[in-house]
Design a protein around this motif. Sequence first.
Motif, PDB file in Angstrom:
ATOM      1  N   ALA A 187     150.258 -20.482  -2.752  1.00 42.43           N
ATOM      2  CA  ALA A 187     150.471 -19.036  -2.643  1.00 42.43           C
ATOM      3  C   ALA A 187     150.042 -18.529  -1.277  1.00 42.43           C
ATOM      4  O   ALA A 187     150.728 -17.698  -0.667  1.00 42.43           O
ATOM      5  N   HIS A 191     152.456 -16.775   1.313  1.00 45.29           N
ATOM      6  CA  HIS A 191     152.081 -15.427   1.728  1.00 45.29           C
ATOM      7  C   HIS A 191     152.087 -15.337   3.245  1.00 45.29           C
ATOM      8  O   HIS A 191     152.571 -14.351   3.824  1.00 45.29           O
ATOM      9  N   SER A 199     154.845 -16.077  -3.446  1.00 46.04           N
ATOM     10  CA  SER A 199     153.375 -16.115  -3.401  1.00 46.04           C
ATOM     11  C   SER A 199     152.789 -15.281  -4.535  1.00 46.04           C
ATOM     12  O   SER A 199     151.792 -15.673  -5.144  1.00 46.04           O
TER      13      SER A 199
END
Length: 334
Positions: A187, A191, A199
């Motif tokens: 994630a 991100h 994410s």
Amino acid sequence: MNLIYPLAVPKGRRLSCEVCDAPAERVCTACTVTYYCGTVHQKADWGSIHEKICQLLIPLRTAMPFYNSEEERQHGLQQLQKRQKHLIEFCYTVAQKYLFEGKHEEAVPAALHSLRFRMNVHGLNSVELVPAYLLLAEASLGAGIKDVRHRVWLVTSFTTDSRQIYFASCAFGTEDIRTSGGYFHLANIFHGLEKLELSDTLYTKASQIWHTYLNNHYQALSRARSQQADLLGKRFLNDTGLDEAQEAEAIRILTSILSIRESTFSKEPQKTILVLKTLSLLYFLMMDNSKAKDYAMRALGLAETYRSVEERRVIRNLLDLIYSDEEQEGHATT
């Protein structure tokens, strides 16, 4: 292998390269449904996977026939999904074989196909994409790909640790706390690459894993107290069932996710409430009532603001136990 001339492309339709997603200039004349930016990527795809699946792509990439009934249409859709699931596993297996043989460049197109079919079947934000992303990252890193166009699909900052975490998930299961770090790690990568929807899905998955685990311990403790199972009259000792390293990892993961959630909580407050509630459960079971109460009160405040009746009930029950423990601690010190 024929050139695609501009007049042959339907108006308003963009044809993209199978390998890099750049505007296409060529078509595979064997299937006529697969396009490439040039001969380099066409040859690479053919040598990796396309030769093996060329004809299988035709029914997937052409319009569905007219069906006489809804039953026939549903059957046709099921068959289509079945073919895609078969190609997911076939392309994944081929890519793995190339990696085992040290043929990283050959593995990239096959891994791309596995990822693309997973997206078609499971959606863009599913955790089912994670194995394909990991495989693709390993292939691309091994091949040392520098082409910027490839990076539309590639995640290049995967480390050995993240791959090991995924393989651990195969051993412990995808819902085990020992795999939550893998979801959290991925994630963070997505991100950073501004793949925010993916994410978000992975942050949610990590949060849910920890909430399920801690809530199970909390519920067991609540039942024991309500049944007055402590026959010796001793105060129940809360227990997370974790060692110190696992508790530290849980705190790191959940507080990091909370920081992200609080920056966007107005969009989906339930996700922020979930993390706050999970942190409260964690600290309550760690017998840190001060922090447990703080997170629970923040969760309750959000739940009241957004009129979540069920969440308010659950959080108040947790606060009752926290206050009960504080009272017992007060009596013990007097």
